[in-house]
Design a protein around this motif. Sequence first.
Motif, PDB file in Angstrom:
ATOM      1  N   ASN A 151       0.692  -1.049   0.032  1.00 14.82           N
ATOM      2  CA  ASN A 151       0.035   0.022  -0.016  1.00 14.82           C
ATOM      3  C   ASN A 151       0.824   1.030  -0.058  1.00 14.82           C
ATOM      4  O   ASN A 151       1.876   1.253   0.876  1.00 14.82           O
ATOM      5  CB  ASN A 151      -0.973  -0.086   1.099  1.00 14.82           C
ATOM      6  CG  ASN A 151      -1.938   1.239   1.351  1.00 14.82           C
ATOM      7  OD1 ASN A 151      -1.718   2.004   0.618  1.00 14.82           O
ATOM      8  ND2 ASN A 151      -3.080   0.808   2.041  1.00 14.82           N
ATOM      9  N   PRO A 152       0.736   2.022  -0.850  1.00 19.47           N
ATOM     10  CA  PRO A 152       1.532   3.206  -0.820  1.00 19.47           C
ATOM     11  C   PRO A 152       1.490   4.035   0.281  1.00 19.47           C
ATOM     12  O   PRO A 152       2.496   4.711   0.695  1.00 19.47           O
ATOM     13  CB  PRO A 152       0.805   4.215  -1.871  1.00 19.47           C
ATOM     14  CG  PRO A 152       0.123   3.326  -2.880  1.00 19.47           C
ATOM     15  CD  PRO A 152      -0.469   2.274  -1.943  1.00 19.47           C
ATOM     16  N   ALA A 153       0.418   3.853   0.967  1.00 19.62           N
ATOM     17  CA  ALA A 153       0.549   4.707   2.359  1.00 19.62           C
ATOM     18  C   ALA A 153       1.270   4.133   3.197  1.00 19.62           C
ATOM     19  O   ALA A 153       1.715   4.673   4.456  1.00 19.62           O
ATOM     20  CB  ALA A 153      -0.907   4.698   3.057  1.00 19.62           C
ATOM     21  N   LEU A 154       1.819   2.648   3.124  1.00 16.61           N
ATOM     22  CA  LEU A 154       2.703   2.159   3.981  1.00 16.61           C
ATOM     23  C   LEU A 154       4.223   2.251   3.671  1.00 16.61           C
ATOM     24  O   LEU A 154       5.021   1.387   4.030  1.00 16.61           O
ATOM     25  CB  LEU A 154       2.308   1.002   4.244  1.00 16.61           C
ATOM     26  CG  LEU A 154       0.784   0.696   5.058  1.00 16.61           C
ATOM     27  CD1 LEU A 154       0.466  -0.618   5.168  1.00 16.61           C
ATOM     28  CD2 LEU A 154       0.735   1.474   6.414  1.00 16.61           C
ATOM     29  N   ARG A 155       4.629   2.875   2.435  1.00 14.67           N
ATOM     30  CA  ARG A 155       5.886   2.621   1.887  1.00 14.67           C
ATOM     31  C   ARG A 155       6.751   2.966   2.850  1.00 14.67           C
ATOM     32  O   ARG A 155       7.931   2.390   2.524  1.00 14.67           O
ATOM     33  CB  ARG A 155       5.805   3.850   0.599  1.00 14.67           C
ATOM     34  CG  ARG A 155       7.136   3.990   0.078  1.00 14.67           C
ATOM     35  CD  ARG A 155       7.612   2.525  -0.925  1.00 14.67           C
ATOM     36  NE  ARG A 155       8.749   2.567  -1.449  1.00 14.67           N
ATOM     37  CZ  ARG A 155       9.876   2.277  -0.968  1.00 14.67           C
ATOM     38  NH1 ARG A 155       9.858   1.914   0.534  1.00 14.67           N
ATOM     39  NH2 ARG A 155      11.130   2.337  -1.420  1.00 14.67           N
ATOM     40  N   GLN A 156       6.810   3.864   3.634  1.00 13.51           N
ATOM     41  CA  GLN A 156       7.943   4.189   4.554  1.00 13.51           C
ATOM     42  C   GLN A 156       8.200   3.045   5.737  1.00 13.51           C
ATOM     43  O   GLN A 156       9.387   3.097   6.109  1.00 13.51           O
ATOM     44  CB  GLN A 156       7.619   5.619   5.393  1.00 13.51           C
ATOM     45  CG  GLN A 156       6.631   5.140   6.600  1.00 13.51           C
ATOM     46  CD  GLN A 156       6.490   6.483   7.473  1.00 13.51           C
ATOM     47  OE1 GLN A 156       7.100   7.381   7.257  1.00 13.51           O
ATOM     48  NE2 GLN A 156       5.838   6.413   8.511  1.00 13.51           N
ATOM     49  N   SER A 157       7.382   2.049   5.579  1.00 13.90           N
ATOM     50  CA  SER A 157       7.656   1.075   6.662  1.00 13.90           C
ATOM     51  C   SER A 157       8.285   0.039   6.000  1.00 13.90           C
ATOM     52  O   SER A 157       8.582  -1.196   6.513  1.00 13.90           O
ATOM     53  CB  SER A 157       6.524   0.549   7.204  1.00 13.90           C
ATOM     54  OG  SER A 157       5.818   1.591   7.986  1.00 13.90           O
ATOM     55  N   TYR A 158       8.767  -0.015   4.636  1.00 11.59           N
ATOM     56  CA  TYR A 158       9.547  -1.023   3.888  1.00 11.59           C
ATOM     57  C   TYR A 158      10.607  -0.603   3.334  1.00 11.59           C
ATOM     58  O   TYR A 158      10.902   0.519   2.865  1.00 11.59           O
ATOM     59  CB  TYR A 158       8.418  -1.705   2.796  1.00 11.59           C
ATOM     60  CG  TYR A 158       7.175  -2.284   3.406  1.00 11.59           C
ATOM     61  CD1 TYR A 158       7.271  -3.785   3.326  1.00 11.59           C
ATOM     62  CD2 TYR A 158       6.214  -1.408   3.780  1.00 11.59           C
ATOM     63  CE1 TYR A 158       6.005  -4.201   3.909  1.00 11.59           C
ATOM     64  CE2 TYR A 158       4.923  -2.346   4.348  1.00 11.59           C
ATOM     65  CZ  TYR A 158       4.829  -3.648   4.318  1.00 11.59           C
ATOM     66  OH  TYR A 158       4.014  -4.379   4.698  1.00 11.59           O
ATOM     67  N   PHE A 159      11.548  -1.560   3.034  1.00 11.72           N
ATOM     68  CA  PHE A 159      12.722  -1.386   2.226  1.00 11.72           C
ATOM     69  C   PHE A 159      12.441  -2.159   0.859  1.00 11.72           C
ATOM     70  O   PHE A 159      11.914  -3.050   0.598  1.00 11.72           O
ATOM     71  CB  PHE A 159      14.179  -1.986   3.043  1.00 11.72           C
ATOM     72  CG  PHE A 159      14.656  -1.391   4.077  1.00 11.72           C
ATOM     73  CD1 PHE A 159      14.654   0.023   4.165  1.00 11.72           C
ATOM     74  CD2 PHE A 159      14.740  -2.055   5.456  1.00 11.72           C
ATOM     75  CE1 PHE A 159      14.980   0.603   5.435  1.00 11.72           C
ATOM     76  CE2 PHE A 159      15.199  -1.472   6.383  1.00 11.72           C
ATOM     77  CZ  PHE A 159      15.449  -0.197   6.548  1.00 11.72           C
ATOM     78  N   LYS A 160      12.938  -1.451  -0.304  1.00 13.90           N
ATOM     79  CA  LYS A 160      12.929  -1.818  -1.367  1.00 13.90           C
ATOM     80  C   LYS A 160      14.342  -2.753  -1.575  1.00 13.90           C
ATOM     81  O   LYS A 160      15.295  -2.263  -1.726  1.00 13.90           O
ATOM     82  CB  LYS A 160      12.656  -0.946  -2.835  1.00 13.90           C
ATOM     83  CG  LYS A 160      12.623  -1.503  -4.025  1.00 13.90           C
ATOM     84  CD  LYS A 160      12.676  -0.467  -5.081  1.00 13.90           C
ATOM     85  CE  LYS A 160      12.574  -0.789  -6.328  1.00 13.90           C
ATOM     86  NZ  LYS A 160      12.350   0.276  -7.432  1.00 13.90           N
TER      87      LYS A 160
END
Length: 705
Positions: free
Chosen positions: A653-662
């Motif tokens: 979910n784009p709203a949760l992007r900061q919680s993930y590493f690519k």
Amino acid sequence: MFIDNLVFNLAQSSNHYRYSESIKKFSICLYVLGGKQCYEFVRLNMPGSIPALPTVLDLINKSDMTLTEAEFRFNSLQQFQSGFGFCSEDTTGVIPKVEYDSSTNSFIGFTTPIVDGIPLTKHYQADTFDDFKIVYNTNEAASLLNVHMFQSISTEDDPTNFPKPFLLSAYGVDNTFTAIDILRRWMYIFESCLDKGVRIVGFSTDADNKYLSAMRLASNFFASLPNFKLQKHEHAFKIDIPNDWTWFFLSRNQLFLFFQDPVHIVTKWRNRLLSSTADLYIGNDKISMAHKEQLINNNHYTKLDHGLTKSDIQPKDRQNYNSCIKLISDDVINILNDSRGINGTVVYLTLLKMIVKAYIDKSTSIHERIKSAWCVVFVCRLWWSSLEKKSALKSSKISQTINERKNKINKYFITRPAYISVEMNAHNLLYLVLLVKQRHLPKQTLINLHLFNSQPCESLFRDARSLSSTFSTVVNFTVKDFIRRSQKLSILNQFRYNQLEKDLSFPIHHKHKREHLLPSSHQLDEIDALDIQQLILNAYEQALNLVKHSKLLDTLNEHKINCLDDLSNYIFNVLNTNSRMINYSFRTENNTSEEFGSDEENDDNDVVDYASDQLIDEIPFDPQNENVSDDDESILNSTKSDFNGMTIVDNINPALRQSYFKVKINNNIKYLHKQSACWLQSNQMKKLSSDRLSRVMQRTSDHNY
């Protein structure tokens, strides 16, 4: 309240259940006190009575009691009506573990950086997995947790209606900060509270050497801090002290007061009896725990007479305060008084009893507090002076270095930090009484004297450990666990002690029902007529009576120390010569949730184990359209293609992007949740013993203090 809400919901479908504010408060309290299993048991067997658990968790997360690591909650001080407060600080051992906090997009559990004494918030952040690996490999996980508690000083006449301690801040540390760091942090707390209309009266700690040094520097107690000039601060207290008070060593101007925790002082004194290097003598009278052992082994007396066991005189846990209380009971002292040749031990235990009476006992009157505190000080001064004079006489006959002479004195005396703590506590106690007497503080301040210690920190640690799962034997926590648990406890205390309508009732422990023994404000009217000078003279006479059998006074008389003024001048010169401190510093310098039981919910609501081909929400995040360069993709290799049990997904979910590493795994773009990244980087699972004794020994071994 409860029945009306239940009857209303029984007439509705489950989707239309509604709950009053009182029921919501009740539900939160039930969850905090009983845990997840208890809450679900009540909800399932009484449909419509309380809301579903996700609703309760949402209420907790949206409360005004949220806490972020290293953040000070000064804005929350507005809930206290009093304009005065007292702060305490302490540390405890935690499980060293780095975890991700989605609410701040930062990693907590590392040792918090300290700049000018102030911990930095949200310091450990990373946008790529490679950056996180650098952060993880170059910083240590904190093995200690430092907390700051605020105790509001009630201005009400009811002594039982005082606010409970409030958690100001908590953060991981490694015990490398200095006394100046501590002092700078206290100044930051003092000035920040002042901005919120709260005047911090003082600070209390556990008698650790660093804190004791900071207190001495701040109060100018045989120490100087020329570049801080705290005594000239515009908000410094100023009292009138007669010039003939030669026995009083504290300066007239003080920015704030200090109390070493009396419980720790008592245990330090008891532990001195157990030291293998000490050979305590007061005059010619020996002080020894062997006298207690003889009492226990004496067939003439039974446990009914003295109440002692061998574990009380040979405790494995040297921080056990209850065993100290048993050692100084009236029954024990009376029996020892009837024996011969143990006057030294009786005097020592009497001093311990006076420390408890002066600072811990809630029912002690003000004049008894002052008299007991200063009697202990005068006995220590007499004791130390006689040792100094004897040592000086012997060193003149034989060749002795200064260090050899000091070591000889230390062998027969209590530890220097314990003595300085007793001196400082007595001085600050009297200074506080003078502030009230001279109308600088409300008289209700003296009702709360027994609260001016670091026990609120210890109590919070115990309460946080008790919030583990019903079926879990694990009582310890990580930094993140503590923050989550302390938030629940803060909400519980808010409901319990700040109720306007009193719509919830809480059980009261039978020991706390004795609070009526506290002095009320009208009993404090004696302060106006209190003759401090006469009280001090009485304390000195009591001290002389305690040591008169030890021939200690004969030694002092031979060296022309015949009265209180002589004794005070001599001790002042000794402390000023041998114990003075000077510091020229300035104000500034340029996933294992099962480990804690099933009752611990995951606060990271965005961490869910999705199948690799499942889209999250209705709006998938398309990696092809992401404005991130290939350089931001960390490369990982694995023989697996299915990562069940770990939060590694194809879409987010784009709203949760900061919680993930690519990341790129086997040439496929994936998204690794930051909490899973913490697990991926950890190489070993560190634990902390559930036994308090083993936990303290482990901390001592790790940090050498």
